[in-house]
Design a protein around this motif. Structure first.
Motif, mmCIF file in Angstrom:
data_model
loop_
_atom_site.group_PDB
_atom_site.id
_atom_site.type_symbol
_atom_site.label_atom_id
_atom_site.label_comp_id
_atom_site.label_asym_id
_atom_site.label_seq_id
_atom_site.Cartn_x
_atom_site.Cartn_y
_atom_site.Cartn_z
ATOM 1 N N MET A 1 2.778 -12.084 -4.644
ATOM 2 C CA MET A 1 2.433 -11.359 -3.407
ATOM 3 C C MET A 1 3.674 -11.178 -2.527
ATOM 4 N N SER A 2 3.887 -9.954 -1.990
ATOM 5 C CA SER A 2 5.053 -9.756 -1.136
ATOM 6 C C SER A 2 4.733 -10.244 0.272
ATOM 7 N N ARG A 3 5.774 -10.324 1.084
ATOM 8 C CA ARG A 3 5.561 -10.783 2.464
ATOM 9 C C ARG A 3 4.678 -9.816 3.243
ATOM 10 N N ILE A 4 4.662 -8.518 2.811
ATOM 11 C CA ILE A 4 3.821 -7.518 3.459
ATOM 12 C C ILE A 4 2.354 -7.777 3.131
ATOM 13 N N ASP A 5 2.075 -8.045 1.844
ATOM 14 C CA ASP A 5 0.693 -8.278 1.418
ATOM 15 C C ASP A 5 0.095 -9.495 2.118
ATOM 16 N N ASP A 6 0.962 -10.383 2.504
ATOM 17 C CA ASP A 6 0.572 -11.611 3.199
ATOM 18 C C ASP A 6 -0.020 -11.367 4.580
ATOM 19 N N LEU A 7 0.349 -10.226 5.168
ATOM 20 C CA LEU A 7 -0.055 -9.948 6.555
ATOM 21 C C LEU A 7 -1.535 -9.563 6.608
ATOM 22 N N PRO A 8 -2.211 -9.865 7.721
ATOM 23 C CA PRO A 8 -3.634 -9.531 7.811
ATOM 24 C C PRO A 8 -3.843 -8.018 7.850
ATOM 25 N N PRO A 9 -5.034 -7.531 7.448
ATOM 26 C CA PRO A 9 -5.302 -6.093 7.494
ATOM 27 C C PRO A 9 -5.140 -5.563 8.918
ATOM 28 N N LEU A 10 -4.746 -4.267 9.008
ATOM 29 C CA LEU A 10 -4.459 -3.682 10.329
ATOM 30 C C LEU A 10 -5.685 -3.710 11.250
ATOM 31 N N ARG A 11 -6.860 -3.463 10.685
ATOM 32 C CA ARG A 11 -8.066 -3.480 11.529
ATOM 33 C C ARG A 11 -8.242 -4.845 12.199
ATOM 34 N N GLU A 12 -7.933 -5.887 11.439
ATOM 35 C CA GLU A 12 -8.060 -7.242 12.001
ATOM 36 C C GLU A 12 -7.010 -7.465 13.101
ATOM 37 N N VAL A 13 -5.795 -6.931 12.855
ATOM 38 C CA VAL A 13 -4.712 -7.064 13.848
ATOM 39 C C VAL A 13 -5.139 -6.378 15.150
ATOM 40 N N ILE A 14 -5.717 -5.180 15.008
ATOM 41 C CA ILE A 14 -6.139 -4.414 16.179
ATOM 42 C C ILE A 14 -7.238 -5.165 16.942
ATOM 43 N N ALA A 21 -7.433 1.869 21.437
ATOM 44 C CA ALA A 21 -6.473 2.969 21.600
ATOM 45 C C ALA A 21 -6.515 3.554 23.010
ATOM 46 N N ARG A 22 -5.350 3.791 23.573
ATOM 47 C CA ARG A 22 -5.232 4.418 24.904
ATOM 48 C C ARG A 22 -4.720 5.842 24.745
ATOM 49 N N LYS A 23 -5.515 6.785 25.274
ATOM 50 C CA LYS A 23 -5.152 8.196 25.179
ATOM 51 C C LYS A 23 -3.857 8.477 25.941
ATOM 52 N N SER A 24 -3.698 7.791 27.079
ATOM 53 C CA SER A 24 -2.520 8.038 27.924
ATOM 54 C C SER A 24 -1.224 7.710 27.176
ATOM 55 N N LEU A 25 -1.318 6.880 26.125
ATOM 56 C CA LEU A 25 -0.127 6.521 25.352
ATOM 57 C C LEU A 25 -0.106 7.242 24.002
ATOM 58 N N GLY A 26 -0.975 8.228 23.851
ATOM 59 C CA GLY A 26 -0.993 9.013 22.606
ATOM 60 C C GLY A 26 -1.324 8.156 21.394
ATOM 61 N N GLN A 27 -2.225 7.205 21.576
ATOM 62 C CA GLN A 27 -2.478 6.247 20.488
ATOM 63 C C GLN A 27 -3.544 6.727 19.515
ATOM 64 N N ASN A 28 -3.119 7.113 18.336
ATOM 65 C CA ASN A 28 -4.000 7.401 17.197
ATOM 66 C C ASN A 28 -3.373 6.653 16.038
ATOM 67 N N PHE A 29 -3.989 5.550 15.663
ATOM 68 C CA PHE A 29 -3.357 4.674 14.671
ATOM 69 C C PHE A 29 -3.668 5.111 13.243
ATOM 70 N N LEU A 30 -2.678 4.960 12.391
ATOM 71 C CA LEU A 30 -2.831 5.266 10.958
ATOM 72 C C LEU A 30 -3.042 3.957 10.219
ATOM 73 N N LEU A 31 -4.232 3.812 9.649
ATOM 74 C CA LEU A 31 -4.535 2.546 8.973
ATOM 75 C C LEU A 31 -4.551 2.709 7.452
ATOM 76 N N ASP A 32 -4.395 3.939 6.984
ATOM 77 C CA ASP A 32 -4.436 4.233 5.548
ATOM 78 C C ASP A 32 -3.061 3.910 4.941
ATOM 79 N N LEU A 33 -3.039 2.862 4.137
ATOM 80 C CA LEU A 33 -1.751 2.374 3.605
ATOM 81 C C LEU A 33 -1.074 3.378 2.673
#
Ligand code: SAM
Length: 285
Positions: A1-14, A21-33
């Protein structure tokens, strides 16, 4: 397993860091690896590379860039809520991820760049995307400090960047981008790929600096395009009056038809106008 695979899924991080997501900061997150990996690959694979990423957010694209082997990623994020999530990534890549907290429009990157090739890669916040692009296109000296820009825009902005004379989308941004770079739309991203989904489709664009853009002072090029496109429906003999010089003389020097309109003039014509303005203004002084 690489150090990247070790990290928790993005949804969990969020969820864990409360990154609603804040519109004022233009936040549209890309979760598709697959998509973050595709954007990272578009910048090219090189272990010598420093990548500047604007707006890493929860770090999906950041992880992809690190996984692909970038020597260093410099990630500039304005939203302090994202910093703990980014530090979790940095802990695994202490020597490779530098987090810069602040507004990318104001950050001085100079102290962070330590030689070697630099590329900019970003899923840009839409509210400042054009301003950032213009800032990167107008850096002096030229060629710039970056080898390429791989950026995600709303498709409408991507089309303005790429537009050719004669089209409705053709304008100041097309001239500036065409003058200094070769741009290419690489692929589109559907709204549903983002969280939350924006209203419009996005496009990933690569811009590669031209080593020798047509001779023309950058400020003068901006002045002539501002005047011409400021009244884009008018003929040049009318729209260029705001420049305060002898317009027939200017157009003759640039070898342009006085009855043409801004949208008919290619980059070469605007560069000629900029050069002619330098001469006309000097002669009038
Ligand atoms: N890179 C992440 C991804 O692909 O999921 C997030 C992309 S989101 C479209 C834009 C990011 O830019 C957000 O994290 C937002 O907080 C950040 N941002 C907005 N304005 C910024 C600015 N002026 N300087 C730096 N970051 C900014």
């Amino acid at each position: 397993m690489s150090r990247i695979d070790d990290l928790p899924p993005l949804r969990e991080v969020i969820r864990r860091h409360g990154l609603g997501a804040r519109k004022s900061l233009g936040q549209n997150f890309l979760l598709d690896l697959n998509l973050t990996a595709r954007i990272a690959r578009a910048a090219g694979r090189s272990t010598a590379l420093t990548v500047v990423e604007v707006g890493p957010g929860p770090g999906g694209l950041t992880r992809a860039l690190l996984a692909l082997g970038a020597r260093r990623v410099i990630a500039i994020e304005r939203d302090a809520r994202c910093l703990p999530a980014l530090h979790e990534i940095a802990e695994r890549f202490a020597d490779r991820l530098t987090i810069v907290a602040g507004d990318a429009l104001r950050v001085d990157l100079e102290p962070h760049l330590q030689g070697g090739p630099v590329r900019v890669v970003a899923n840009l916040p839409y509210n400042v995307a054009t301003a950032l692009l213009v800032a990167w296109l107008t850096v002096d000296p030229w060629p710039p400090w970056y080898e390429s820009l791989v950026l995600t825009f709303q498709r409408e902005v991507a089309q303005r960047i790429m537009a050719a004379p004669g089209s409705k989308a053709y304008g100041r941004l097309s001239v500036l981008a065409g003058w200094r770079t070769k741009a290419q739309i690489l692929f589109d991203i559907a709204p549903r790929a983002f969280v939350p989904a924006p209203k419009v489709t996005s496009s990933v664009v690569r811009l590669v600096p031209r080593p020798y853009p047509l001779a023309c002072d950058r400020h003068l090029l901006e002045r002539v395009t501002e005047a011409a496109f400021g009244q884009r429906r008018k003929m040049l003999r009318q729209s260029l009056r705001s420049l305060g010089v002898d317009v027939p003389e200017l157009l003759a020097a640039a070898e342009l038809d006085p009855t043409a309109r801004a949208e008919d003039i290619a980059v070469e014509g605007f560069a000629a106008l900029g050069r002619a303005l330098a001469t006309t203004a000097r002669d009038a002084a």
